[in-house]
Design a protein around this motif. Structure first.
Motif, PDB file in Angstrom:
ATOM      1  N   MET A   1      -0.202 -94.007  47.714  1.00  0.00           N
ATOM      2  CA  MET A   1       0.895 -94.054  47.427  1.00  0.00           C
ATOM      3  C   MET A   1       1.632 -93.947  48.609  1.00  0.00           C
ATOM      4  O   MET A   1       1.981 -93.469  49.198  1.00  0.00           O
ATOM      5  CB  MET A   1       2.090 -94.314  46.597  1.00  0.00           C
ATOM      6  N   TYR A   2       1.531 -95.263  49.928  1.00  0.00           N
ATOM      7  CA  TYR A   2       2.340 -95.195  51.127  1.00  0.00           C
ATOM      8  C   TYR A   2       3.553 -94.873  50.905  1.00  0.00           C
ATOM      9  O   TYR A   2       4.508 -95.651  50.029  1.00  0.00           O
ATOM     10  CB  TYR A   2       2.666 -96.530  51.892  1.00  0.00           C
ATOM     11  N   LYS A   3       3.952 -93.880  51.696  1.00  0.00           N
ATOM     12  CA  LYS A   3       5.521 -94.085  52.093  1.00  0.00           C
ATOM     13  C   LYS A   3       6.377 -93.874  53.559  1.00  0.00           C
ATOM     14  O   LYS A   3       5.526 -93.399  54.625  1.00  0.00           O
ATOM     15  CB  LYS A   3       6.023 -91.651  51.580  1.00  0.00           C
ATOM     16  N   SER A   4       7.388 -94.611  53.923  1.00  0.00           N
ATOM     17  CA  SER A   4       7.652 -94.886  54.704  1.00  0.00           C
ATOM     18  C   SER A   4       7.606 -93.444  55.451  1.00  0.00           C
ATOM     19  O   SER A   4       8.253 -92.808  55.025  1.00  0.00           O
ATOM     20  CB  SER A   4       8.752 -95.781  54.747  1.00  0.00           C
ATOM     21  N   PRO A   5       8.274 -93.499  56.700  1.00  0.00           N
ATOM     22  CA  PRO A   5       8.006 -92.819  57.881  1.00  0.00           C
ATOM     23  C   PRO A   5       9.014 -92.023  58.053  1.00  0.00           C
ATOM     24  O   PRO A   5       9.428 -90.207  58.005  1.00  0.00           O
ATOM     25  CB  PRO A   5       7.450 -92.920  58.897  1.00  0.00           C
ATOM     26  N   VAL A   6      10.300 -92.817  57.461  1.00  0.00           N
ATOM     27  CA  VAL A   6      11.788 -92.036  57.885  1.00  0.00           C
ATOM     28  C   VAL A   6      11.833 -91.403  56.447  1.00  0.00           C
ATOM     29  O   VAL A   6      13.097 -90.258  56.734  1.00  0.00           O
ATOM     30  CB  VAL A   6      12.446 -93.094  57.552  1.00  0.00           C
ATOM     31  N   TYR A   7      11.167 -90.945  54.989  1.00  0.00           N
ATOM     32  CA  TYR A   7      11.054 -89.807  54.618  1.00  0.00           C
ATOM     33  C   TYR A   7      10.690 -88.445  54.866  1.00  0.00           C
ATOM     34  O   TYR A   7      10.941 -87.504  54.008  1.00  0.00           O
ATOM     35  CB  TYR A   7      10.427 -90.386  53.294  1.00  0.00           C
ATOM     36  N   ASN A   8       9.784 -88.256  56.780  1.00  0.00           N
ATOM     37  CA  ASN A   8       9.563 -87.049  57.304  1.00  0.00           C
ATOM     38  C   ASN A   8       9.958 -86.611  58.464  1.00  0.00           C
ATOM     39  O   ASN A   8       9.258 -87.122  59.138  1.00  0.00           O
ATOM     40  CB  ASN A   8       7.804 -87.349  57.290  1.00  0.00           C
ATOM     41  N   ILE A   9      11.072 -86.915  58.193  1.00  0.00           N
ATOM     42  CA  ILE A   9      11.621 -86.751  60.185  1.00  0.00           C
ATOM     43  C   ILE A   9      11.258 -85.151  60.082  1.00  0.00           C
ATOM     44  O   ILE A   9      11.544 -84.320  59.572  1.00  0.00           O
ATOM     45  CB  ILE A   9      13.360 -87.366  59.772  1.00  0.00           C
ATOM     46  N   ILE A  10      11.132 -84.984  61.739  1.00  0.00           N
ATOM     47  CA  ILE A  10      10.892 -83.615  62.237  1.00  0.00           C
ATOM     48  C   ILE A  10      11.488 -83.733  63.400  1.00  0.00           C
ATOM     49  O   ILE A  10      12.245 -84.809  64.057  1.00  0.00           O
ATOM     50  CB  ILE A  10       9.393 -83.682  62.511  1.00  0.00           C
ATOM     51  N   SER A  11      12.176 -81.997  63.409  1.00  0.00           N
ATOM     52  CA  SER A  11      13.314 -81.747  65.093  1.00  0.00           C
ATOM     53  C   SER A  11      12.401 -81.714  65.785  1.00  0.00           C
ATOM     54  O   SER A  11      11.038 -80.546  65.856  1.00  0.00           O
ATOM     55  CB  SER A  11      13.986 -80.664  64.686  1.00  0.00           C
ATOM     56  N   VAL A  12      12.316 -82.636  66.983  1.00  0.00           N
ATOM     57  CA  VAL A  12      11.161 -82.502  67.996  1.00  0.00           C
ATOM     58  C   VAL A  12      12.171 -81.930  69.908  1.00  0.00           C
ATOM     59  O   VAL A  12      12.662 -82.365  69.716  1.00  0.00           O
ATOM     60  CB  VAL A  12      10.425 -83.704  68.614  1.00  0.00           C
ATOM     61  N   PRO A  13      12.170 -81.006  70.224  1.00  0.00           N
ATOM     62  CA  PRO A  13      11.971 -81.089  71.340  1.00  0.00           C
ATOM     63  C   PRO A  13      12.510 -81.785  72.487  1.00  0.00           C
ATOM     64  O   PRO A  13      10.622 -82.579  73.095  1.00  0.00           O
ATOM     65  CB  PRO A  13      11.798 -79.558  71.755  1.00  0.00           C
ATOM     66  N   ILE A  14      13.113 -82.303  72.922  1.00  0.00           N
ATOM     67  CA  ILE A  14      12.862 -83.341  73.830  1.00  0.00           C
ATOM     68  C   ILE A  14      11.670 -83.050  75.400  1.00  0.00           C
ATOM     69  O   ILE A  14      11.189 -84.337  75.005  1.00  0.00           O
ATOM     70  CB  ILE A  14      14.831 -83.602  74.572  1.00  0.00           C
ATOM     71  N   GLU A  15      11.558 -81.908  75.548  1.00  0.00           N
ATOM     72  CA  GLU A  15      10.396 -81.947  76.314  1.00  0.00           C
ATOM     73  C   GLU A  15       9.206 -82.570  76.082  1.00  0.00           C
ATOM     74  O   GLU A  15       8.609 -82.522  77.168  1.00  0.00           O
ATOM     75  CB  GLU A  15      10.988 -80.461  77.131  1.00  0.00           C
ATOM     76  N   LYS A  16       9.233 -82.647  75.062  1.00  0.00           N
ATOM     77  CA  LYS A  16       7.892 -82.372  74.484  1.00  0.00           C
ATOM     78  C   LYS A  16       7.808 -84.412  74.040  1.00  0.00           C
ATOM     79  O   LYS A  16       6.819 -84.960  72.988  1.00  0.00           O
ATOM     80  CB  LYS A  16       7.579 -82.369  72.673  1.00  0.00           C
TER      81      LYS A  16
END
Length: 167
Positions: A1-16
């Motif tokens: 079943m497809y799940k929208s990407p918004v359900y998997n938010i990650i915290s990413v350093p802005i430098e990346k």
């Protein structure tokens, strides 16, 4: 079943995180100032949409370049967010990512003048000053005056002094 990407938010350093090479969207300085105020007052309420470049261990922006720019250019936001942005990841070929960027930009639409006039009228009738309205919804005083005129409500002008040039 497809799940929208918004359900998997990650915290990413802005430098990346890096900009893409194709975003045609430009935001004028007044709107960037309003975006900064929005992020300052409300925090990041929408994630940056990115594609993960595994070989470089970086994230390329698909949508959210201007939200990213706010953190890059405002130390207070960077510090408050510990240098990280909320990221939603899509996994699509570059042509689909380009199309996604355009869809995101165009889907934002524009504000209906009549509805904006009604909002200004409601704010005035709630006791908000023109200065408060200008600061909080990113309008200049002339724009507020024009929107008040559209409503045709004399009560919106009750505290205004007018020139006597007509005498």
């Amino acid at each position: 079943m497809y799940k929208s990407p918004v359900y998997n938010i990650i915290s990413v350093p802005i430098e990346k995180i890096r900009a893409n090479a194709w975003n045609p969207n430009a935001v004028a300085p007044p709107e960037m100032k309003l975006l900064y105020q929005s992020i300052k007052e409300d925090g990041y309420t929408m994630p940056i949409v990115c594609y993960y470049l595994k070989e470089e261990d970086e994230y390329e922006i698909v949508d959210g370049y201007h939200r990213y720019t706010i953190m890059k250019t405002h130390k207070d936001i960077y510090e408050r967010e510990n240098g990280c942005l909320p990221v939603s990841i899509i996994d699509k070929p570059v042509t689909d990512r380009m199309a996604s960027t355009i869809r995101h930009n165009r889907a934002r639409g524009s504000h209906d003048i009549e509805l904006m006039s009604n909002i200004v009228a409601d704010l005035v009738e709630s006791g908000m000053s023109d200065a408060w309205i200008a600061k909080n919804i990113g309008m200049d005083l002339d724009e507020i005056m024009r929107l008040k005129q559209i409503t045709g409500l004399a009560s919106l002008f009750k505290d205004k002094e007018f020139s006597r040039s007509w005498e």
